[in-house]
Enzyme design. Structure first.
Site, mmCIF file in Angstrom:
data_model
loop_
_atom_site.group_PDB
_atom_site.id
_atom_site.type_symbol
_atom_site.label_atom_id
_atom_site.label_comp_id
_atom_site.label_asym_id
_atom_site.label_seq_id
_atom_site.Cartn_x
_atom_site.Cartn_y
_atom_site.Cartn_z
ATOM 1 N N ASP A 1 20.642 43.357 123.378
ATOM 2 C CA ASP A 1 21.645 44.171 124.051
ATOM 3 C C ASP A 1 21.922 45.458 123.269
ATOM 4 O OD1 ASP A 1 23.776 44.164 126.217
ATOM 5 O OD2 ASP A 1 24.995 44.533 124.439
ATOM 6 N N GLU B 1 16.965 46.544 125.142
ATOM 7 C CA GLU B 1 17.708 47.306 126.148
ATOM 8 C C GLU B 1 17.948 48.681 125.548
ATOM 9 O OE1 GLU B 1 21.791 47.846 128.664
ATOM 10 O OE2 GLU B 1 21.842 47.135 126.623
HETATM 11 C C1 NOJ Z 1 24.633 46.228 128.057
HETATM 12 C C2 NOJ Z 1 24.893 45.084 128.976
HETATM 13 O O1 NOJ Z 1 23.830 44.972 129.890
HETATM 14 C C3 NOJ Z 1 26.227 45.354 129.621
HETATM 15 O O2 NOJ Z 1 26.486 44.469 130.678
HETATM 16 C C4 NOJ Z 1 27.281 45.293 128.572
HETATM 17 O O3 NOJ Z 1 28.523 45.648 129.145
HETATM 18 C C5 NOJ Z 1 26.984 46.259 127.426
HETATM 19 N N1 NOJ Z 1 25.608 46.228 127.009
HETATM 20 C C6 NOJ Z 1 27.816 45.920 126.228
HETATM 21 O O4 NOJ Z 1 27.393 44.707 125.675
#
Ligand code: NOJ
Length: 539
Positions: free
Chosen positions: A205, A259
């Site tokens: 993440d 991500e």
């Molecule tokens: C990316 C995640 O996909 C999202 O849902 C989240 O709010 C943020 N990162 C913070 O963790």
């Protein structure tokens, strides 16, 4: 094709489960692991190669689980660790791999480290694991700098003794200090914890945000300074090199998936060097306009960026953070960026569905791996009329509703029956689904679509089965077909170029190349391909 066992992530179709909204086994209106276990057959029948689980850890759910209080425990709302282990085994028995979501940039404000930091006071070693600072102004009443939270409002919150802590997201998500060796050791251990339990991959993440400029100066510019004070700093690569070494220590191949929302293609590719991450989400493709020129450019740019680092591209159209693509594609402006969420504008559902069907054939034919977001196989749209009082996304709350946020793509799935909860919860469940489901979803249930050859679900099943059976699809050579109309995307896969994908983005039917149609996203017009329609051909 099947999944390449040694480098499965190069070709896999990975289905994202957002556990709160997939299936509710215990009737509390919130999805859980028992619900997933009961519905794994749906994923096996769909034909996916892997599942990525959005966070299932112990969490106060300030950001739907992306605020983790214990990285080694399952939240009681979802089940137990024993159930998670059993779920991993069950998925493996069906030939489905499992990817877990690790959230390293921040933890929950209820994580024991943070509670200790708050209680230990300024200057304590417990505070060194986070970014605590004194405020500015005469009495320290102003935040330490001008950084804004990605969810709106200042990125700083004050604790009772007067210090402030940094949170790039919600105040319930304090940023960890990745310069601290204890933070690194902890996450390396968390990785091993899940890899030892059979996780085949780790989705990371907010992967580019971990390192901060310790000066914590103001942006003070219209444009953030270079290097950016918290995004994509060079030091972050050391973290992923260490993680790669851990993952490579396992006999079975495991994948690290980043991500990364990064505009600069070369900076993006740097994360995919052979000693770092295996793949990363391709958000440029997700946000691209439904136009031949733009799509061609994004495909070319994607392949060009991945080639030098020999990483496979990924193709993704929807996830739990963006408006569903059936809705985006039914609009005049089909683009998406994080700053331009576009909710509440006129939408033509039939057009969106037609394009989404064609987009499926496009993505599944492009070289690399593909991510599907739960519910896209049912053609679900963004739900825009959720009453304000029921919305739960901190993005909505922190912008006072100026940003509707992400609840609309997180509505619980419809499985069966003619009225809510559409089989999401068991019969006689005590609670309504945590977000209301539209009545129109009676036509979108798995039950209603199964066996209907024209349904979205049956198209997904056919397309995934066909992709598996065609050796050219997945990872491998790609070439544009010469001489195609500029409003048509046409390419071949495989060295001999025997398999072609053609997508008509013009407003008139176009002639098809000679060959046998393996699959079409919609009805063909004799030997012509109608607008917003795609085919796979054996030439
Ligand atoms: C990316 C995640 O996909 C999202 O849902 C989240 O709010 C943020 N990162 C913070 O963790």
């Amino acid at each position: 094709m099947g999944v390449n066992a040694t480098a499965w992530w190069r070709s896999a179709v990975i289905y994202q489960i957002y556990p709160r909204s997939f299936a509710d086994g215990n009737g509390d209106g919130i999805g859980d692991l028992a619900g997933v276990r009961a519905r794994l057959g749906h994923l096996a029948a769909l034909g996916v190669d892997a599942i990525w689980f959005s966070p299932w850890y112990a969490s106060p759910q300030a950001d739907a689980g992306y605020d983790v209080a214990d990285y080694r425990a399952i939240d009681p709302v979802f089940g137990t660790l024993v159930e998670a282990e059993e779920l991993i085994r069950q998925a493996h028995a069906l030939g489905i791999r499992v990817v877990v979501d690790v959230v390293p940039n921040h933890c929950s404000s209820e994580h024991p480290w943070f509670s200790e930091a708050v209680h230990s006071g300024p200057g304590s070693t417990a505070r060194d694991l986070f970014w605590f600072r004194d405020g500015r102004g005469e009495a320290g009443e102003l935040p330490p700098n001008d950084w804004q939270s990605i969810f709106g409002g200042p990125a700083w919150t004050r604790v009772r003794d007067g210090q402030w802590y940094l949170h790039l997201f919600d105040p319930g998500q304090p940023d960890l200090n990745w310069e601290h060796p204890k933070v690194r050791e902890e996450f390396e251990d968390v990785l091993r914890f899940w890899l030892d339990r059979g996780a085949d991959g780790i989705r990371i993440d907010s992967a580019a945000l971990l390192m901060k400029d310790g000066e914590l100066g103001d942006f003070d510019h219209a444009e953030p300074p270079v290097p950016h004070p918290y995004m994509d700093r060079d030091e972050v690569h050391d973290v992923y090199r260490a993680w790669r070494a851990i993952v490579d220590g396992y006999p079975e191949p495991r994948a690290l998936i980043g991500e990364l929302w990064l505009p600069d293609p070369e900076r993006f590719a740097a994360y995919l060097r052979p000693d770092e991450l295996h793949t990363a989400f391709n958000f440029g493709f997700l946000g691209c306009a439904w136009r031949a020129k733009a799509l061609r450019a994004v495909v070319d740019a994607t392949l060009a960026v991945h080639a030098p680092v020999d990483a496979p591209a990924t193709w993704v159209l929807s996830n739990h953070d963006v408006p569903r693509h059936v809705t985006r594609y039914g609009r005049e402006d089909t683009t998406f960026t994080l700053e331009h969420r576009q909710l509440g504008v006129p939408t033509d559902r039939a057009l969106g569905l037609r394009r989404a069907r064609a987009a499926l054939l496009l993505t599944l034919a492009l070289p690399g791996s593909v991510y599907l977001y739960q519910g896209e196989e049912l053609g679900l749209e963004e739900v825009e009329d959720i009453p304000d009082a029921l919305r739960q996304d901190p993005m909505f709350v922190r912008t006072n509703g100026a940003n509707l946020g992400r609840d609309g793509c997180r509505v619980p799935l419809p499985w069966s029956g003619g009225a809510p909860p559409f089989g999401f919860s068991p019969p006689g469940a005590g609670r309504d689904p945590w977000l209301p489901q539209p009545a129109a979803w009676r036509d979108r249930t798995v039950e209603a679509q199964t066996g209907d050859p024209d349904s979205m679900l049956e198209l997904y099943r056919r397309a995934l089965a066909c992709r598996r059976s065609q050796p050219e699809l997945g990872d491998g050579p790609f070439a544009w077909l010469p001489g195609a109309d500029p409003d048509v995307l046409a390419f071949t896969r495989g060295g001999r170029g025997a398999l072609a994908c053609v997508l008509n983005l013009s407003t008139a039917p176009v002639g098809l190349p000679a060959g046998t149609v393996l699959l079409a996203s919609g009805p063909l017009d004799g030997a012509h391909l109608p607008p917003d329609t795609a085919v796979w051909l054996r030439t």
